[in-house]
Every structure is written in structure tokens, then in C-alpha cells.
Scaffold this active site. Structure first.
Site, mmCIF file in Angstrom:
data_model
loop_
_atom_site.group_PDB
_atom_site.id
_atom_site.type_symbol
_atom_site.label_atom_id
_atom_site.label_comp_id
_atom_site.label_asym_id
_atom_site.label_seq_id
_atom_site.Cartn_x
_atom_site.Cartn_y
_atom_site.Cartn_z
ATOM 1 C CB CYS A 14 4.939 -9.626 -5.451
ATOM 2 S SG CYS A 14 3.722 -9.126 -6.695
ATOM 3 C CD GLN A 31 5.043 -3.719 -1.069
ATOM 4 O OE1 GLN A 31 4.942 -4.942 -1.011
ATOM 5 N NE2 GLN A 31 5.420 -3.100 -2.178
ATOM 6 C CB CYS A 85 -1.182 -21.364 5.343
ATOM 7 S SG CYS A 85 -1.151 -19.841 6.297
#
Length: 420
Positions: free
Chosen positions: A365, A244, A70
Site C-alpha cells: 500500500c 483491507q 479526501c
């Protein structure tokens, strides 16, 4: 040590500061903050926050700022959404394009259904986790709160698999996918397996209730055939195939693709994978689908043959980077959908730009490659009314994009295309 003022977030979610005339990237720092950092070249390590941003919130994961999974977890939701939307706005502006960008659509849903863990071996012990930011160093983690509950057993299984192969000393990637029939695992980096390793891996698959375990796509253990639901169809997916990132993301993207393609009679789905769009579109129109991944295309066709109520679905395995559909091949279609990898679809976009296709739905993306491909279509006479950013990569510096292009001069271009 230096005191730096963070001006903004960069494309990778790192804080951007000026050190004299030079830009410095500070991971985990937020816009408006004054920080103390160790600077080395154009990168820095955050040491302390002198003046925190009013948008700073407590991260929810104990591994944040250690694990590199993250990039932005301490930013308040409204500011986070604006930053993520801004990735698309900035990419379009840098490409010289001006168009409306919708608010960010949250499509995290129940969480990520795909994850890849990395393993590194140290003196016969397998260390398993994610890589630290801008590093190959493994950060061992106990759990990841971004994953769907069905992947709760992924880390213990990954450790067991990696430990079986630890004596090889090779770095490994272990890709897990949550399916209706359990976890599907594809192992990469091990190379050909010895008989005793295969036997141990089969036992590990049983112990951790894996649906399937593959090595570089080659079957090691099959206990249940991994199946996912795609619109009206159930698809038996090949090992390591692309899906996905979240189910909610697929649904959000597909809903916009179907809305844009409504009324189309002949539709081309390019970079189709296992049919996330094609199988849904085939409920209402004839679809031709193409992708370089032959096993994924065959899985889509097999699913279509076993599904009721679908219109004809044809196509083939085809490398659209090397052999994009030509202007002449595009002539029968009134709608084209394309969803390429992050590198984009430059060659295919050039052919579409010369075609008479009335409606083009671009899914991407990669904000930068999307902006490049969008410029090609716009320079070819298409118009673009709205770009929608969709967030199925929560807290990561990636964003999904759906955009609809249309043209009014289709009949003239169709005649030229048919005449060659």
C-alpha cells in the site's frame, strides 16, 4: 495573494505550482488550472480558481475541501485513474526501475468497511469527525459517502462514546469496522477507564447496537462476536485488527495472489494478518503464515481449524522486521507472498533476494517502499513483468499494488541456500 499555475498533482494529491524557483503545494487545485492562493512557505490555501481544468467536476460530498479525508474528489474519472496509476509509475521511475504498469483497477465496491474518527474535547463537549488537511483541527461531519451502508450508524455511536469521556479532555481515536455481526469499535487514547465510564459505555454499545466495544484492545462490551468472511472461512477478528479497506479490494488483490501462486505446493504468507491470502491459498496448497500481530495469527489458525477442505496451515507470530525469514528458512517454499505495512519489507526482501524461491508475490500500500523492495528483488536476480495498481482508497493519495516476481535460476540458488 498570488496567482499560480498548477503543473501537476503531487504524491498527496495536492496541486503543485512554481512560485519563482520554489515549489508550492495547493490542496484541491488541479493540473492545468490558474488559481489565486495564499502562500505560506511551500504550502498555500486555495482562494479562487481563475481558469478551471477541463477535467474539473463537481465534488459529491459537502465536506470536500474542508474535511481532510479526501484529497482528490473534483477530478474526472479518466484523469483521476491516470493520476493514481501515475503514483506507481513515478515511484518506480524514481527508483530507477522500468516495468509495465497496468491500468488502475477500481476496487471501491460498496465502500470502505473501516474508518477512524477523531475526537477533541472543548469545554466538556466532544467534537467528532476527521482532521482537516495538514492540520489537527477537527472537521465535524454528518456522514461520509465513502463508507459501506453498514457503517451508517458509526458517527452517532462515535459521538456518544466520545461524549461519555469528554470530561477527561483527552484526544481520542475511534476505529469502526463493519463485520457480519455489526459494528466493531476500538477506542484509543482514553487510558484506563473508571467504573462509571465503563458502565456508560456498555449502555452506549447497547443503544447503538455495537457488536463489540474495546478500549486499547481490552474488552468493554461484547454483544456479538465480530466475524468476517475470508474466502472459505469465517474469522472472529481481534479488536482493532487490520483488514483491507474494502471487501472488493481484498477480493481483487486475493484473486491476483491466487493466480500468481497457482501450482505452488509450499507457500509462505508473510505479514499475513488474519489470513486474507493464507486462508484462500490453503484451499490448494500447504501454507506457512507469519505476522507480528499474535492475536491476528491465532484468529487465523482458529478459523482454519473450524473450516473444511483446507490443506495444512501453520506458522507463528513473528516480527518480520526484526527477524525476517532467512534464506535457509525460505528454502522449502516455491511461492512467497508478502504484504507489509506502508513502511515496506526491506529486511525480508533482502533475504528473499538471496533465496531460491521461484515466485514472489508482493502486495503493497506504499508506492515508494514497494519500489525500494522491488529494486532489491530485481538486483537479486528476479524478473518483474507487470505491476497492477488497485484503488481501494478512492479519492485518497494511496494505492494498493500487486506485483509478481519470478526467477529461472532457482535450482542453483536452492542448492546454495541449503548448503548455507
Amino acid at each position: 495573494m498570488k496567482k499560480l499555475y498548477i503543473e501537476r498533482l503531487g504524491l498527496r494529491g495536492e496541486g503543485v505550482a512554481l512560485d519563482g524557483d520554489a515549489r508550492v503545494f495547493v490542496p484541491y487545485a488541479l493540473p492545468g488550472e490558474t488559481v489565486i492562493a495564499e502562500v505560506e512557505g511551500d504550502h498555500a490555501r486555495l482562494v479562487d480558481i481563475v481558469e478551471p481544468s477541463p477535467d474539473r467536476i463537481a465534488p459529491f460530498c459537502p465536506h470536500y475541501a474542508h474535511c481532510g479525508g479526501c484529497a482528490v474528489q473534483a477530478l474526472a474519472p479518466a484523469a483521476y485513474a491516470e493520476w493514481k496509476r501515475g503514483l506507481v509509475v513515478t515511484a518506480l521511475r524514481n527508483a530507477g526501475l522500468s516495468c509495465e504498469v497496468a491500468p488502475l483497477v477500481d476496487a471501491h465496491g460498496a465502500g470502505r468497511r473501516r474508518v477512524t474518527f477523531h475526537a477533541r474535547m472543548e469545554r466538556g463537549h466532544a467534537r467528532v469527525g476527521f482532521m482537516a488537511a495538514r492540520s489537527h483541527e477537527i472537521v465535524e461531519i454528518e456522514s461520509c459517502p465513502l463508507l459501506v451502508p453498514e457503517l451508517a450508524g458509526a458517527l452517532p455511536a462515535a459521538r456518544a462514546i466520545a461524549q461519555i469521556l469528554a470530561a477527561r479532555g483527552k484526544p481520542l481515536d475511534l476505529s469502526f469496522t463493519a463485520t457480519l455481526d455489526g459494528m466493531d469499535v476500538d477506542l484509543r487514547g482514553a487510558g484506563p477507564l473508571e467504573e462509571h465510564e465503563t458502565s456508560a459505555l456498555i449502555k452506549a454499545a447497547e443503544a447503538h447496537d455495537l457488536a463489540r466495544l474495546s478500549n486499547h484492545g481490552g474488552l468493554v462490551a461484547l454483544r456479538r462476536s465480530p466475524v468476517v468472511q475470508i474466502g472459505p472461512a469465517r474469522v472472529s477478528i481481534p479488536p482493532g485488527c487490520f483488514l483491507q479497506a474494502t471487501e472488493a479490494g481484498e477480493e481483487a488483490i486475493a484473486a491476483r495472489v491466487l493466480a500468481a501462486a497457482k501450482g505452488g505446493k509450499r507457500i509462505a504468507d508473510l505479514f499475513c494478518g488474519v489470513g486474507a491470502f493464507a486462508l484462500r491459498l490453503a484451499q490448494n496448497a500447504r501454507v506457512s503464515a507469519f505476522d507480528s500481530a499474535a492475536e491476528a495469527v491465532e484468529a487465523m489458525f482458529a478459523s482454519a481449524r473450524n473450516s473444511e477442505g483446507l490443506k495444512p496451515l501453520d506458522g507463528a507470530a513473528r516480527d518480520l522486521f526484526e527477524r525476517p525469514l532467512s534464506v535457509q528458512e525460505l528454502a522449502p517454499f516455491d511461492v512467497v507472498v508478502f504484504d507489509p505495512p506502508r513502511a515496506g519489507a526491506q529486511a525480508q526482501a533482502r533475504e528473499i533476494a538471496k533465496s531460491a524461491v521461484k515466485t514472489v508475490v508482493a502486495v503493497s500500500c506504499g508506492a515508494q517502499s514497494f519500489a525500494r523492495d522491488a529494486a532489491i528483488l530485481l538486483n537479486g536476480g528476479y524478473s518483474l513483468s507487470l505491476v497492477t495498481p488497485i484503488d481501494q482508497f478512492r479519492h485518497a493519495p494511496h494505492v494498493e499494488i500487486v506485483a509478481v516476481f519470478s526467477r529461472r535460476d532457482g535450482q542453483k540458488r536452492l542448492k546454495r541456500a541449503l548448503l548455507g
